[in-house]
Design an enzyme around this catalytic site. Structure first.
Site, PDB file in Angstrom:
ATOM      1  N   ARG A 104      56.349 -20.480 -23.091  1.00 14.57           N
ATOM      2  CA  ARG A 104      56.790 -21.190 -24.359  1.00 14.57           C
ATOM      3  C   ARG A 104      55.414 -20.778 -25.681  1.00 14.57           C
ATOM      4  NH1 ARG A 104      58.921 -22.010 -27.814  1.00 14.57           N
ATOM      5  NH2 ARG A 104      59.166 -23.906 -29.951  1.00 14.57           N
ATOM      6  N   HIS A 107      53.334 -21.681 -31.343  1.00 18.29           N
ATOM      7  CA  HIS A 107      54.252 -22.086 -32.103  1.00 18.29           C
ATOM      8  C   HIS A 107      53.292 -23.286 -32.426  1.00 18.29           C
ATOM      9  CE1 HIS A 107      55.363 -24.534 -28.967  1.00 18.29           C
ATOM     10  NE2 HIS A 107      55.918 -25.492 -29.611  1.00 18.29           N
ATOM     11  N   HIS A 109      54.403 -27.243 -35.111  1.00 18.55           N
ATOM     12  CA  HIS A 109      55.359 -28.894 -35.847  1.00 18.55           C
ATOM     13  C   HIS A 109      54.677 -29.080 -37.277  1.00 18.55           C
ATOM     14  CE1 HIS A 109      57.053 -28.195 -31.645  1.00 18.55           C
ATOM     15  NE2 HIS A 109      56.312 -28.065 -31.241  1.00 18.55           N
ATOM     16  N   GLU A 114      53.221 -33.750 -30.876  1.00 20.12           N
ATOM     17  CA  GLU A 114      53.739 -33.309 -29.753  1.00 20.12           C
ATOM     18  C   GLU A 114      52.822 -34.008 -28.700  1.00 20.12           C
ATOM     19  OE1 GLU A 114      55.172 -29.282 -28.783  1.00 20.12           O
ATOM     20  OE2 GLU A 114      53.706 -29.808 -26.474  1.00 20.12           O
ATOM     21  N   HIS A 153      49.698 -23.801 -30.444  1.00 23.38           N
ATOM     22  CA  HIS A 153      49.535 -24.355 -29.525  1.00 23.38           C
ATOM     23  C   HIS A 153      50.357 -23.229 -28.513  1.00 23.38           C
ATOM     24  CE1 HIS A 153      52.665 -27.040 -30.694  1.00 23.38           C
ATOM     25  NE2 HIS A 153      53.146 -27.489 -30.241  1.00 23.38           N
ATOM     26  N   GLU A 176      65.143 -28.564 -35.950  1.00 22.38           N
ATOM     27  CA  GLU A 176      65.949 -28.331 -36.589  1.00 22.38           C
ATOM     28  C   GLU A 176      64.992 -27.152 -37.520  1.00 22.38           C
ATOM     29  OE1 GLU A 176      69.030 -30.653 -35.110  1.00 22.38           O
ATOM     30  OE2 GLU A 176      67.144 -30.531 -35.244  1.00 22.38           O
TER      31      GLU A 176
HETATM   32 MN    MN Z   1      55.299 -28.279 -29.231  1.00 24.06          MN
END
Ligand code: MN
Ligand code: MN
Length: 401
Positions: A104, A107, A109, A114, A153, A176
């Site tokens: 993953r 990125h 947020h 999280e 992360h 989104e």
């Molecule tokens: Mn994340």
């Protein structure tokens, strides 16, 4: 003196509002109305619904496990956000699967922290904070991570089996508009700008991804060194990892409850999580959370949850593995195990401090005369209900079994 009078007036107003039925419509502050806007009528053809007076209650169940997965080379995921699960404004969640080596991508947020719980398999996280501390840690079943809002992360699958984890965010709108991927940003940025940024020829960036990667497949990373080279690490003062599975739960005959908030896991200042395990025929007793919404993911077994929504309203739904439940802040609720199997539930809250008030405890601490006046029942009944269990009921099968 002045202050006391204002307090007394406020109390009197609150009292009148509570007693006057005409004030009920003015008193429209059912928690989700105040916080989440106008509720939607709960409708699912097979789900059980119990609204006592036909008034509107928002849907509290979302079958996340039955939704199609967004597939990528290294893994897959689906999500429950305010967009597909309208009640879920305060918290949202993602169920994610990573293959060994599946990454993953890097990125962050912009509008949510999280909090995650590993259900199965193993993975490795990397994280950077604004002071330049970085942490690389491996996770297995029962482990929890917390990334403060905005911290960069990545997550990668380890070992030889798929890793399954549940990500929970303290905003229903985390997804989104607010997840920022490194590949997406690089793809958006003209090569000439990247050239200036990195001090390299623009042609260096010709082979970079043209759009967001999200999850990619790579080799399983090497084991972390037991003795890192001195000076090679710059760990944050507060670790992003907590082993919830390694902490002793509160255990009662009806079940166990294992909670981690910032008192045990200091970095998790905005979120709290817990694992509930309920025995067959047991019940998680009537309670509410004064300071947080509750987001649930059902891991094992089945349970029925009822949420009390004030003004004569309540809603009941049955949940099984992969289902998500939601309880708006302050709403009373209880869970009953369904069937012969133990039920395991992950519950996550959008506050760093765990708070609950249990009805039994309140009754037990209230004078008997007051309860007699409040409930209009005999002292004998009052005495009996004050001796109820705490946390979980006894696991008693029904009489006809
Ligand atoms: Mn994340
Ligand atoms: Mn609860």
């Amino acid at each position: 003196m002045e202050k006391r009078n204002i307090g007394a007036i406020a109390l009197a107003v609150a009292f009148v509002l509570q007693l006057n039925p005409l004030a009920a419509s003015a008193r429209s502050e059912a928690p989700w109305v105040a916080r989440h806007g106008v509720p939607k009528l709960a409708q699912t053809p097979d789900g059980k619904i119990a609204t006592n007076d036909g008034d509107q209650m928002p849907e509290i169940k979302y079958e996340l496990g039955k939704q199609p997965l967004k597939e990528h080379p290294g893994g897959a995921s689906n999500e429950a956000t305010a967009r597909n699960f309208p009640i879920s404004k305060g918290l949202a969640g993602v169920s994610m699967f990573l293959k060994p080596g599946g990454l993953r991508e890097m990125h962050w947020h912009a509008n949510a922290a999280e909090w995650a719980y590993v259900v199965k398999g193993h993975c490795r996280i990397t994280v950077i904070d604004p002071e330049g501390h970085h942490e690389i840690k491996d996770f297995g079943p029962g482990d929890v991570w917390y990334f403060p809002r905005g911290h960069g992360h990545s997550i990668q699958g380890l070992g030889d089996e798929e890793c399954h984890f549940i990500l929970v965010f303290d905003s229903g709108y985390f997804s989104e508009f607010s997840t920022f991927s490194v590949s997406d940003w690089l793809a958006q940025t003209p090569p000439e700008v990247l050239s200036k940024n990195f001090g390299l020829p623009a042609s260096t960036f010709a082979g970079f991804p043209k759009k967001e990667v999200y999850i990619s497949q790579g080799p399983v990373p090497a084991p972390l060194p037991l003795d890192p080279v001195p000076g090679s690490e710059n760990p944050p003062p507060l670790t992003h990892k907590f082993s919830l599975g390694g902490k002793a739960p509160v255990t009662t005959p009806g079940g166990s409850f294992n909670v981690v908030d910032q008192r045990q896991f200091p970095i998790s200042t905005t979120m709290t999580g817990a694992i509930l395990k309920m025995k067959p025929y047991a019940m998680r007793l009537l309670h509410w959370h004064p300071n947080a919404d509750e987001w649930q993911y059902y891991i094992k077994g089945r349970a029925r949850m009822t949420v009390f929504g004030s003004q004569g309203r309540s809603i009941t739904r049955e949940f099984g593995p992969g289902d998500v439940g939601y309880v708006p802040m302050g709403c009373g609720h209880y869970l009953e195990t369904v069937g012969d199997e133990e039920c395991e539930v992950l519950a996550v809250f959008n506050s760093g401090n765990y708070e609950e008030i249990t009805l039994t405890e309140w009754l037990a601490k209230t004078p008997e005369r007051l309860l007699e006046t409040n409930l209009s029942v005999s002292p004998k009944i009052i005495e009996a209900i004050r001796k109820g269990q705490m946390l979980f009921s006894l696991p008693q099968p029904p009489a006809n079994k």
